[in-house]
Design an enzyme around this catalytic site. Structure first.
Site, PDB file in Angstrom:
ATOM      1  N   PHE A  88      63.414   6.333 -43.022  1.00 52.49           N
ATOM      2  CA  PHE A  88      62.688   7.447 -43.623  1.00 52.49           C
ATOM      3  C   PHE A  88      61.706   7.983 -42.594  1.00 52.49           C
ATOM      4  O   PHE A  88      61.067   7.216 -41.863  1.00 52.49           O
ATOM      5  CB  PHE A  88      61.981   7.045 -44.925  1.00 52.49           C
ATOM      6  CG  PHE A  88      60.919   6.001 -44.779  1.00 52.49           C
ATOM      7  CD1 PHE A  88      59.596   6.354 -44.543  1.00 52.49           C
ATOM      8  CD2 PHE A  88      61.235   4.662 -44.891  1.00 52.49           C
ATOM      9  CE1 PHE A  88      58.614   5.382 -44.416  1.00 52.49           C
ATOM     10  CE2 PHE A  88      60.255   3.681 -44.764  1.00 52.49           C
ATOM     11  CZ  PHE A  88      58.942   4.043 -44.528  1.00 52.49           C
TER      12      PHE A  88
ATOM     13  N   HIS B 220      51.773  13.279 -28.007  1.00 48.35           N
ATOM     14  CA  HIS B 220      52.107  14.441 -28.836  1.00 48.35           C
ATOM     15  C   HIS B 220      52.791  13.961 -30.112  1.00 48.35           C
ATOM     16  O   HIS B 220      53.651  13.089 -30.071  1.00 48.35           O
ATOM     17  CB  HIS B 220      53.019  15.410 -28.081  1.00 48.35           C
ATOM     18  CG  HIS B 220      52.412  15.923 -26.815  1.00 48.35           C
ATOM     19  ND1 HIS B 220      51.549  16.982 -26.772  1.00 48.35           N
ATOM     20  CD2 HIS B 220      52.532  15.489 -25.530  1.00 48.35           C
ATOM     21  CE1 HIS B 220      51.163  17.202 -25.515  1.00 48.35           C
ATOM     22  NE2 HIS B 220      51.750  16.306 -24.750  1.00 48.35           N
ATOM     23  N   ILE B 221      52.393  14.552 -31.219  1.00 43.55           N
ATOM     24  CA  ILE B 221      52.905  14.119 -32.521  1.00 43.55           C
ATOM     25  C   ILE B 221      53.430  15.328 -33.274  1.00 43.55           C
ATOM     26  O   ILE B 221      52.753  16.349 -33.387  1.00 43.55           O
ATOM     27  CB  ILE B 221      51.789  13.435 -33.343  1.00 43.55           C
ATOM     28  CG1 ILE B 221      51.201  12.265 -32.564  1.00 43.55           C
ATOM     29  CG2 ILE B 221      52.316  12.975 -34.690  1.00 43.55           C
ATOM     30  CD1 ILE B 221      49.949  11.687 -33.187  1.00 43.55           C
ATOM     31  N   LEU B 222      54.633  15.205 -33.777  1.00 39.82           N
ATOM     32  CA  LEU B 222      55.217  16.279 -34.578  1.00 39.82           C
ATOM     33  C   LEU B 222      54.724  16.211 -36.004  1.00 39.82           C
ATOM     34  O   LEU B 222      54.304  15.158 -36.491  1.00 39.82           O
ATOM     35  CB  LEU B 222      56.740  16.166 -34.588  1.00 39.82           C
ATOM     36  CG  LEU B 222      57.487  16.627 -33.340  1.00 39.82           C
ATOM     37  CD1 LEU B 222      58.968  16.453 -33.537  1.00 39.82           C
ATOM     38  CD2 LEU B 222      57.169  18.056 -33.007  1.00 39.82           C
TER      39      LEU B 222
ATOM     40  N   TRP C 213      63.917  15.841 -35.683  1.00 43.65           N
ATOM     41  CA  TRP C 213      64.069  15.019 -34.484  1.00 43.65           C
ATOM     42  C   TRP C 213      64.893  13.776 -34.772  1.00 43.65           C
ATOM     43  O   TRP C 213      65.786  13.415 -34.000  1.00 43.65           O
ATOM     44  CB  TRP C 213      62.680  14.635 -33.958  1.00 43.65           C
ATOM     45  CG  TRP C 213      62.744  13.899 -32.658  1.00 43.65           C
ATOM     46  CD1 TRP C 213      62.824  14.432 -31.405  1.00 43.65           C
ATOM     47  CD2 TRP C 213      62.755  12.472 -32.489  1.00 43.65           C
ATOM     48  NE1 TRP C 213      62.872  13.424 -30.472  1.00 43.65           N
ATOM     49  CE2 TRP C 213      62.829  12.218 -31.097  1.00 43.65           C
ATOM     50  CE3 TRP C 213      62.707  11.396 -33.366  1.00 43.65           C
ATOM     51  CZ2 TRP C 213      62.852  10.934 -30.575  1.00 43.65           C
ATOM     52  CZ3 TRP C 213      62.734  10.102 -32.843  1.00 43.65           C
ATOM     53  CH2 TRP C 213      62.804   9.886 -31.471  1.00 43.65           C
TER      54      TRP C 213
ATOM     55  N   ASP D  28      58.226   1.124 -47.695  1.00 43.79           N
ATOM     56  CA  ASP D  28      59.100   2.247 -48.048  1.00 43.79           C
ATOM     57  C   ASP D  28      58.484   2.996 -49.235  1.00 43.79           C
ATOM     58  O   ASP D  28      58.156   2.381 -50.250  1.00 43.79           O
ATOM     59  CB  ASP D  28      60.481   1.698 -48.411  1.00 43.79           C
ATOM     60  CG  ASP D  28      61.497   2.802 -48.631  1.00 43.79           C
ATOM     61  OD1 ASP D  28      61.109   3.989 -48.577  1.00 43.79           O
ATOM     62  OD2 ASP D  28      62.675   2.490 -48.857  1.00 43.79           O
TER      63      ASP D  28
END
Length: 548
Positions: free
Chosen positions: A163, A182-184, A192, A274
């Protein structure tokens, strides 16, 4: 199926870039990517069932093995790690700086092998130039594990599950403070991870083997199938393989021999940390199905194993949209890739035939799950025939006892033990006990990677901890040098990808480099051999000249 598989280090070298690249705007030529891979894992051990059993059924015997890979680079090859700027400690430090890490949990039952991507993260110390090193390392490691599991259990359906939920850090404490990390956001992260898993749809056997069926799935609570398609790769795969909006849980239940009419809690897996597992726990509490929970409903209703508010899978995913993890503008994506066993056309459609089953049995599968040939859930069950064992004959040859769960003999000499450890160190592969593995992970989660100096010290401390756990002398990492030829830039998202159970990547110019133009007498001059092609909507104004 007795075909040798390549080592993990070889697969990583084939995936990492070999040709020199140029950093954007700097004109500096960089050498092939070089790093050190370290891999620790545990043997399969009994664990709690991944799926809750339907009413009146026994829990599935399940085994779990943990796999953790880290990739490091030398301090001089990190962001801002110019040799002249390094401290005396960094110049002498040999372990490097951890840059990429990924953890995969492998659950094994009689009919199903599940690879759950538990966590992945980066420190931001690996230079940010394409192609993506994190994508290559994570994708190669997952694919290598898939090949290993399919080689061991050719008759089982295999599932890769994860996930995607964006967070600043998962495995490297303090790395979020590093400016180069760097963080999306959530949406970019889901895309990605889909591109990381997409090469699995091109999975194929040896040319002489039948082609397996591989399908990908994506579910985002609150999104309809048409919206999900915008997150999926548009790669064209052969053999009718594709990405599908939705989930494979009903098909996986049929593989496990569970009817689709069973309670939803028997169709959904419970992975660590989760979001849907936490929701299932809350639903269990409501009807008194949780362990040590007071019985608040009638015994007959509790025995049915059904929730009050969620009666089927469709309603479960609708309710997930309003959970805290998926609400308040957050998006969580659940991805699966299912690799089905190959139906051998020359053997009446049986899965892989008897040869594949005997090969799997000879590999020593956990718990003796494949000691005897058993019918698949789709076949009518019948009482197995007892085989009459032949009486043993011949001389009795005594054997020395062996360590439980280990590979070394109690009477093994120190030379033999050193040889085993040396062999493991040479391949970058260490088999630890579950206690040793947990200690290594606990140590990693209590270090600091905020800047280059503390990250290097934390790396040395973690390596020394693992070395001390298994009694090695020196490091066990293996140096990997990239050998992949540079491909078409447009097909790679590029950038450094910082992932934490899917932390994301940042797309840059995709390898495009803009060179400085020569200027003569304040007038721009372009070399005759070079032809500049302007993009759409780009207008170049004529340079102004000074009036005499």
């Amino acid at each position: 199926m007795n075909r040798t598989t390549t080592s993990l280090a070889e697969d990583l070298a084939a995936a990492l870039p070999a040709q020199s690249t140029t950093t954007s705007g700097s004109g500096i030529s960089l050498p092939a990517f070089e790093g050190k891979v370290r891999y620790i894992h545990t043997p399969p051990k009994p664990c709690d069932p991944l799926y809750s059993p339907p009413p009146g059924h026994e829990p599935e015997r399940t085994r779990l093995s943990s796999h953790f890979l880290v990739f490091s680079v030398s301090a001089s090859h990190t962001v801002g790690g110019a040799v002249d700027d390094l401290s005396p400690y960094l110049k002498q430090q040999e372990e490097g700086v951890l840059g990429i890490a990924i953890e995969v949990l492998v659950y094994t039952t009689r009919y199903l092998t599940t690879l759950f991507v538990s966590k992945a993260d980066t420190t931001g110390h690996i230079p940010n130039h394409p192609p993506s090193r994190t994508k290559a390392v994570c994708g190669t490691f997952i694919k290598w594990l898939v090949k290993q599991e399919r080689h061991r259990h050719p008759t089982r359906k295999l599932v890769i599950s994860l996930f995607a939920r964006a967070q600043s850090q998962y495995l490297f404490p303090g790395s979020a403070e590093h400016s180069a990390k760097h963080i999306l956001d959530d949406r970019q992260l889901i895309k990605w991870w889909a591109t990381v898993l997409d090469p699995l749809l091109a999975l194929h056997n040896h040319p002489s083997d039948p082609v397996p069926d591989v399908q990908g799935y994506l579910t985002i609570p609150g999104y309809d199938p048409q919206e999900l398609k915008t997150y999926l790769p548009r790669t064209t795969h052969t053999h009718a393989r594709s990405w599908n909006p939705g989930h494979p849980l009903a098909d996986l239940a049929e593989t496990r021999g569970v009817p689709p009419t069973a309670p939803p809690r028997s169709l959904l897996p419970r992975f660590p940390d989760d979001p849907k597992a936490r929701f299932m726990q809350d639903l269990d509490d409501e009807v008194g199905l949780a362990e040590d929970a007071p019985v608040t409903v009638s015994p007959s209703k509790r025995k049915s194993g059904r929730w009050d508010s969620v009666r089927d899978l469709a309603r479960f995913w609708e309710a997930m949209e309003f959970r805290q993890e998926c609400a308040s503008g957050r998006v969580v994506g659940f991805l699966w890739v299912v690799v089905s066993p190959v139906a051998n056309p020359g053997n009446g459609g049986e899965l892989e035939g008897k040869a594949g089953l005997s090969q799997a049995s000879s590999q020593g599968l956990p718990g003796g799950l494949e000691r005897e040939s058993t019918p698949t859930p789709s076949q009518p069950s019948c009482s197995p025939k007892k085989r009459r064992r032949k009486p043993l004959t011949g001389p009795i040859i005594p054997r020395q006892p062996r360590l439980k769960g280990g590979s070394s003999s109690l009477t093994a000499t120190s030379t033999e033990l050193n040889g085993m450890l040396t062999s493991a160190a040479a391949s970058g592969d260490l088999l630890l006990t579950q206690e040793g593995y947990d200690k290594a992970m606990y140590t990693l989660l209590h270090l600091d990677f905020a800047n280059l100096d503390v990250a290097a010290r934390s790396t040395s401390k973690w390596v020394a901890e693992v070395v001390g756990i298994c009694g090695l002398v020196g490091d066990w990492g293996v140096v990997v040098v990239g050998m992949a030829e540079a491909g078409v830039r447009g097909k790679d998202p590029g950038g450094v990808v910082d992932v934490g159970n899917g932390q994301g990547a940042v797309n840059d110019l995709g390898g495009m480099v803009r060179k400085k133009r020569k200027v003569v007498n304040e007038v721009e001059v372009v070399k005759p051999a070079a032809v500049n092609v302007l993009g759409e909507g780009v207008v170049r104004k004529k340079p102004k000249t000074a009036l005499s």
